[in-house]
Design a protein around this motif. Structure first.
Motif, PDB file in Angstrom:
ATOM      1  N   ALA A 264       0.814  -1.219   0.000  1.00  0.00           N
ATOM      2  CA  ALA A 264       0.000   0.000   0.000  1.00  0.00           C
ATOM      3  C   ALA A 264       0.850   1.273   0.000  1.00  0.00           C
ATOM      4  CB  ALA A 264      -0.962  -0.022   1.196  1.00  0.00           C
ATOM      5  N   PRO A 265       1.887   1.378   0.853  1.00  0.00           N
ATOM      6  CA  PRO A 265       2.732   2.573   0.786  1.00  0.00           C
ATOM      7  C   PRO A 265       3.403   2.762  -0.579  1.00  0.00           C
ATOM      8  CG  PRO A 265       3.085   1.441   2.861  1.00  0.00           C
ATOM      9  CD  PRO A 265       2.230   0.542   2.022  1.00  0.00           C
ATOM     10  N   VAL A 266       3.821   1.669  -1.224  1.00  0.00           N
ATOM     11  CA  VAL A 266       4.427   1.783  -2.555  1.00  0.00           C
ATOM     12  C   VAL A 266       3.403   2.317  -3.556  1.00  0.00           C
ATOM     13  CG1 VAL A 266       5.379   0.478  -4.499  1.00  0.00           C
ATOM     14  CG2 VAL A 266       6.195   0.032  -2.181  1.00  0.00           C
ATOM     15  N   LEU A 267       2.169   1.834  -3.479  1.00  0.00           N
ATOM     16  CA  LEU A 267       1.124   2.321  -4.382  1.00  0.00           C
ATOM     17  C   LEU A 267       0.871   3.812  -4.170  1.00  0.00           C
ATOM     18  CD1 LEU A 267      -1.433  -0.626  -4.228  1.00  0.00           C
ATOM     19  CD2 LEU A 267      -0.249   0.190  -6.268  1.00  0.00           C
ATOM     20  N   SER A 268       0.911   4.251  -2.927  1.00  0.00           N
ATOM     21  CA  SER A 268       0.669   5.667  -2.637  1.00  0.00           C
ATOM     22  C   SER A 268       1.833   6.547  -3.069  1.00  0.00           C
ATOM     23  CB  SER A 268       0.398   5.851  -1.139  1.00  0.00           C
ATOM     24  OG  SER A 268      -0.764   5.161  -0.739  1.00  0.00           O
ATOM     25  N   ARG A 269       3.057   6.093  -2.782  1.00  0.00           N
ATOM     26  CA  ARG A 269       4.232   6.927  -3.041  1.00  0.00           C
ATOM     27  C   ARG A 269       4.679   6.906  -4.505  1.00  0.00           C
ATOM     28  NH1 ARG A 269       7.990   4.981   2.136  1.00  0.00           N
ATOM     29  NH2 ARG A 269       6.333   5.171   3.705  1.00  0.00           N
ATOM     30  N   ASP A 270       4.638   5.733  -5.128  1.00  0.00           N
ATOM     31  CA  ASP A 270       5.192   5.595  -6.474  1.00  0.00           C
ATOM     32  C   ASP A 270       4.145   5.608  -7.578  1.00  0.00           C
ATOM     33  OD1 ASP A 270       7.211   4.855  -4.623  1.00  0.00           O
ATOM     34  OD2 ASP A 270       8.302   3.794  -6.201  1.00  0.00           O
ATOM     35  N   PHE A 271       2.882   5.329  -7.230  1.00  0.00           N
ATOM     36  CA  PHE A 271       1.843   5.268  -8.254  1.00  0.00           C
ATOM     37  C   PHE A 271       0.737   6.303  -8.040  1.00  0.00           C
ATOM     38  CE2 PHE A 271       3.896   1.174  -8.277  1.00  0.00           C
ATOM     39  CZ  PHE A 271       3.923   0.792  -9.616  1.00  0.00           C
ATOM     40  N   GLY A 272       0.854   7.110  -6.967  1.00  0.00           N
ATOM     41  CA  GLY A 272      -0.131   8.155  -6.719  1.00  0.00           C
ATOM     42  C   GLY A 272      -1.513   7.633  -6.384  1.00  0.00           C
ATOM     43  N   GLN A 273      -1.589   6.414  -5.863  1.00  0.00           N
ATOM     44  CA  GLN A 273      -2.873   5.801  -5.538  1.00  0.00           C
ATOM     45  C   GLN A 273      -3.264   6.111  -4.087  1.00  0.00           C
ATOM     46  OE1 GLN A 273      -4.728   3.016  -7.611  1.00  0.00           O
ATOM     47  NE2 GLN A 273      -3.879   4.521  -9.027  1.00  0.00           N
ATOM     48  N   GLN A 274      -4.571   6.289  -3.866  1.00  0.00           N
ATOM     49  CA  GLN A 274      -5.108   6.459  -2.531  1.00  0.00           C
ATOM     50  C   GLN A 274      -5.797   5.154  -2.103  1.00  0.00           C
ATOM     51  OE1 GLN A 274      -4.455   9.185  -0.669  1.00  0.00           O
ATOM     52  NE2 GLN A 274      -3.216   9.763  -2.457  1.00  0.00           N
ATOM     53  N   PRO A 275      -5.957   4.948  -0.785  1.00  0.00           N
ATOM     54  CA  PRO A 275      -6.568   3.692  -0.333  1.00  0.00           C
ATOM     55  C   PRO A 275      -7.867   3.348  -1.032  1.00  0.00           C
ATOM     56  CG  PRO A 275      -5.695   4.886   1.537  1.00  0.00           C
ATOM     57  CD  PRO A 275      -5.538   5.790   0.353  1.00  0.00           C
ATOM     58  N   GLN A 276      -8.729   4.354  -1.255  1.00  0.00           N
ATOM     59  CA  GLN A 276      -9.998   4.065  -1.913  1.00  0.00           C
ATOM     60  C   GLN A 276      -9.808   3.628  -3.370  1.00  0.00           C
ATOM     61  OE1 GLN A 276      -9.039   6.922  -0.585  1.00  0.00           O
ATOM     62  NE2 GLN A 276      -9.689   8.729  -1.762  1.00  0.00           N
ATOM     63  N   ASP A 277      -8.635   3.922  -3.943  1.00  0.00           N
ATOM     64  CA  ASP A 277      -8.367   3.533  -5.327  1.00  0.00           C
ATOM     65  C   ASP A 277      -7.987   2.067  -5.451  1.00  0.00           C
ATOM     66  OD1 ASP A 277      -8.768   6.174  -6.214  1.00  0.00           O
ATOM     67  OD2 ASP A 277      -6.699   6.706  -5.732  1.00  0.00           O
ATOM     68  N   PHE A 278      -7.295   1.529  -4.421  1.00  0.00           N
ATOM     69  CA  PHE A 278      -6.810   0.158  -4.552  1.00  0.00           C
ATOM     70  C   PHE A 278      -7.412  -0.835  -3.559  1.00  0.00           C
ATOM     71  CE2 PHE A 278      -3.584   2.448  -1.951  1.00  0.00           C
ATOM     72  CZ  PHE A 278      -3.627   1.690  -0.785  1.00  0.00           C
ATOM     73  N   ALA A 279      -8.220  -0.357  -2.623  1.00  0.00           N
ATOM     74  CA  ALA A 279      -8.761  -1.267  -1.608  1.00  0.00           C
ATOM     75  C   ALA A 279      -9.573  -2.395  -2.228  1.00  0.00           C
ATOM     76  CB  ALA A 279      -9.621  -0.483  -0.606  1.00  0.00           C
ATOM     77  N   GLY A 280     -10.400  -2.069  -3.219  1.00  0.00           N
ATOM     78  CA  GLY A 280     -11.267  -3.074  -3.827  1.00  0.00           C
ATOM     79  C   GLY A 280     -10.499  -4.178  -4.510  1.00  0.00           C
ATOM     80  N   TRP A 281      -9.566  -3.795  -5.417  1.00  0.00           N
ATOM     81  CA  TRP A 281      -8.864  -4.849  -6.155  1.00  0.00           C
ATOM     82  C   TRP A 281      -7.826  -5.559  -5.295  1.00  0.00           C
ATOM     83  CZ3 TRP A 281      -3.627  -4.166  -6.643  1.00  0.00           C
ATOM     84  CH2 TRP A 281      -3.103  -2.876  -6.708  1.00  0.00           C
ATOM     85  N   MET A 282      -7.302  -4.898  -4.266  1.00  0.00           N
ATOM     86  CA  MET A 282      -6.392  -5.591  -3.348  1.00  0.00           C
ATOM     87  C   MET A 282      -7.144  -6.656  -2.549  1.00  0.00           C
ATOM     88  SD  MET A 282      -3.051  -4.632  -3.033  1.00  0.00           S
ATOM     89  CE  MET A 282      -2.567  -4.471  -1.319  1.00  0.00           C
ATOM     90  N   GLY A 283      -8.352  -6.313  -2.086  1.00  0.00           N
ATOM     91  CA  GLY A 283      -9.159  -7.295  -1.375  1.00  0.00           C
ATOM     92  C   GLY A 283      -9.528  -8.474  -2.248  1.00  0.00           C
ATOM     93  N   ALA A 284      -9.864  -8.185  -3.517  1.00  0.00           N
ATOM     94  CA  ALA A 284     -10.215  -9.264  -4.451  1.00  0.00           C
ATOM     95  C   ALA A 284      -9.024 -10.185  -4.695  1.00  0.00           C
ATOM     96  CB  ALA A 284     -10.705  -8.661  -5.764  1.00  0.00           C
ATOM     97  N   ILE A 285      -7.832  -9.603  -4.793  1.00  0.00           N
ATOM     98  CA  ILE A 285      -6.628 -10.412  -4.991  1.00  0.00           C
ATOM     99  C   ILE A 285      -6.430 -11.359  -3.819  1.00  0.00           C
ATOM    100  CG2 ILE A 285      -4.094 -10.289  -4.944  1.00  0.00           C
ATOM    101  CD1 ILE A 285      -4.260  -7.902  -6.784  1.00  0.00           C
ATOM    102  N   MET A 286      -6.576 -10.856  -2.596  1.00  0.00           N
ATOM    103  CA  MET A 286      -6.365 -11.706  -1.422  1.00  0.00           C
ATOM    104  C   MET A 286      -7.371 -12.851  -1.370  1.00  0.00           C
ATOM    105  SD  MET A 286      -3.699 -10.535  -0.165  1.00  0.00           S
ATOM    106  CE  MET A 286      -2.693  -9.059  -0.353  1.00  0.00           C
ATOM    107  N   LEU A 287      -8.618 -12.572  -1.725  1.00  0.00           N
ATOM    108  CA  LEU A 287      -9.638 -13.619  -1.707  1.00  0.00           C
ATOM    109  C   LEU A 287      -9.383 -14.653  -2.793  1.00  0.00           C
ATOM    110  CD1 LEU A 287     -12.298 -14.849  -0.760  1.00  0.00           C
ATOM    111  CD2 LEU A 287     -13.491 -13.269  -2.297  1.00  0.00           C
ATOM    112  N   LEU A 288      -9.165 -14.190  -4.009  1.00  0.00           N
ATOM    113  CA  LEU A 288      -8.995 -15.114  -5.135  1.00  0.00           C
ATOM    114  C   LEU A 288      -7.723 -15.935  -5.011  1.00  0.00           C
ATOM    115  CD1 LEU A 288     -10.171 -12.829  -8.090  1.00  0.00           C
ATOM    116  CD2 LEU A 288     -11.431 -14.680  -6.977  1.00  0.00           C
ATOM    117  N   THR A 289      -6.642 -15.311  -4.562  1.00  0.00           N
ATOM    118  CA  THR A 289      -5.398 -16.079  -4.409  1.00  0.00           C
ATOM    119  C   THR A 289      -5.496 -17.064  -3.246  1.00  0.00           C
ATOM    120  OG1 THR A 289      -4.471 -14.278  -3.064  1.00  0.00           O
ATOM    121  CG2 THR A 289      -3.923 -14.307  -5.418  1.00  0.00           C
ATOM    122  N   GLY A 290      -6.262 -16.698  -2.202  1.00  0.00           N
ATOM    123  CA  GLY A 290      -6.451 -17.630  -1.092  1.00  0.00           C
ATOM    124  C   GLY A 290      -7.192 -18.877  -1.530  1.00  0.00           C
TER     125      GLY A 290
END
Length: 440
Positions: A264-290
């Protein structure tokens, strides 16, 4: 026939042995309970902002409640519970641990002070992580060795669904209580009412376990309850296999833990992403990979055993370790899409190797030593993976010149530990025992 000889002969699969088809009921009930446990253990993180506002907590206190309360069960209780798993009635122990996480969830609902909240979260962690050890041991004796990949797969699916439910179901339940526009459920505020609801749901998930009996222990080399010196002798005889196996999976946990904390810090610092921008797809990744990792790992473990090669069960772990090396470069991606794909691949590989490692312990290790090995692994992986890996990334970034180098530091650490993991799994595969009761 002596007890030892009888135990050894029971390790040979015969038509009367347990099978996955005949044991689908108890394994499913255990998996459902594990899902409830992981939901309970991770539930507070979803509603912690509401708890913070009501109780006047600081971020430092929240970190203590969330972090230390989770680390204590891993480090202090995993090994003792593992020994109990090897010696006690595992079904009764599982129910006791399930009641422990349920009591912890109820205490969370009613906690008025930080110490009470800390104890509640710690009980949830002790119960859940301990029950996972018992569940893996039980699933091993509820199906034949060549089916254990699929047996452990069901337990892992329960864990993955529980982790996902800690966000989805807990969030939905909290929202339902908030929409009532008033404190509900015996005068409790929404986040407390949510935990009380989880308490009742957990009790409902525990109830089916009361109808299943302790399965017979198979593949016993010494005997259940053997003196500790005998267990240590058995462990020492298998050190050429267990040490690299542990090293392989612990370094996988290091890569995954570092990624989970610093992505998350890398996404914010290097990609200009805010939590609301990546929370959805990050959660989906954790579920699907699990879910996907559990399925792939379970199938790979069973297919690997059928090859007849020494250590064939670990072939899938070696392949996953190979794929994890380039995937660990995800922080250096040129786009968020590539970042997401690479991160997902890394987490998927970690899930695969984790499941295969669990199956390997149930297939290659005698019954009276399994719980201890699983508990020891959980303790070591928790201490090193979560205690050292994140700080190692910050150390490397400091050596490189500062926090602006976080992405490259995360990539370097991820690649380095993934290479170590690959070499360790290859050594473990070469040194794998031919049978649980044969150390070489």
């Amino acid at each position: 026939m002596t007890p030892n000889a009888a135990a050894a002969s029971s390790a040979v699969a015969v038509p009367g042995d347990p099978s996955l088809a005949r044991s689908i009921g108890p394994i499913s009930a255990i998996s459902l309970a594990i899902a409830a446990g992981f939901t309970a253990m991770m539930s507070f993180g979803t509603v912690q902002e509401a708890a913070k506002a009501e109780m006047g907590l600081s971020d430092a206190v929240l970190g203590l409640v969330q972090g230390v309360s989770a680390a204590v069960p891993l480090v202090l209780f995993s090994i003792p519970i593992g020994i109990l798993v090897d010696r006690a009635n595992r079904m009764r122990l599982f129910v006791a641990l399930a009641l422990t996480w349920t009591i912890g969830t109820a205490l969370t609902a009613y906690a008025q002070t930080v110490p009470a909240l800390f104890v509640g979260r710690m009980l949830a962690g002790i119960g859940t992580t301990g029950a996972l050890t018992a569940a893996l041991s039980l699933s091993a004796d509820l199906c034949a060795p060549h089916e254990r990949g699929r047996g452990v797969l069901l337990i892992s699916l329960g864990k993955a669904l529980g982790q996902a439910a800690a966000f989805a179901i807990v969030g939905w339940t909290f929202g339902a209580f908030v929409d009532a526009a008033a404190p509900t459920w015996l005068g409790l505020t929404p986040w407390r009412s949510t935990h009380l609801a989880l308490t009742f749901a957990s009790l409902a998930c525990i109830l089916p376990l009361l109808f299943f009996r302790e399965p017979a222990r198979n593949e016993v080399e010494a005997h259940v309850g053997a003196p500790f010196r005998i267990l240590m002798s058995e462990f020492w005889q298998r050190r050429a296999f267990l040490v690299p196996l542990f090293a392989g999976q612990v370094t996988v946990v290091m890569a995954d833990a570092a990624a989970a904390i610093w992505a998350a810090p890398v996404l914010s610092r290097d990609f200009g992403q805010q939590p609301q921008d990546f929370a959805g797809w990050m959660g989906a990744i954790m579920l699907l990979t699990g879910i996907g990792g559990a399925i792939l790992g379970g199938i790979a473990a069973d297919v690997g055993q059928k090859t007849g090669r020494r250590g064939g069960l670990l072939i899938g772990a070696v392949v996953a370790a190979v794929l994890a090396i380039p995937a660990a470069l995800f922080p250096l991606s040129e786009s968020t899409t590539t970042f997401a794909v690479a991160l997902g691949t890394l987490v998927l590989c970690g899930t695969v190797t984790g499941l295969i490692t669990s199956v390997a312990l149930t297939v290659y290790i005698p019954n009276e030593l399994r719980g201890l090995c699983i508990g020891l692994f959980i303790a070591v992986a928790g201490l090193i993976g979560f205690g050292i890996a994140p700080s190692l990334v910050t150390l490397v970034s400091s050596l490189l010149g500062g926090e602006q180098h976080l992405a490259i530091a995360l990539a370097w650490v991820g690649v380095a530990v993934s290479i170590v993991s690959l070499g360790a799994f290859i050594i473990a595969m070469r040194n794998a025992p031919s049978h649980a009761t044969k150390p070489v």
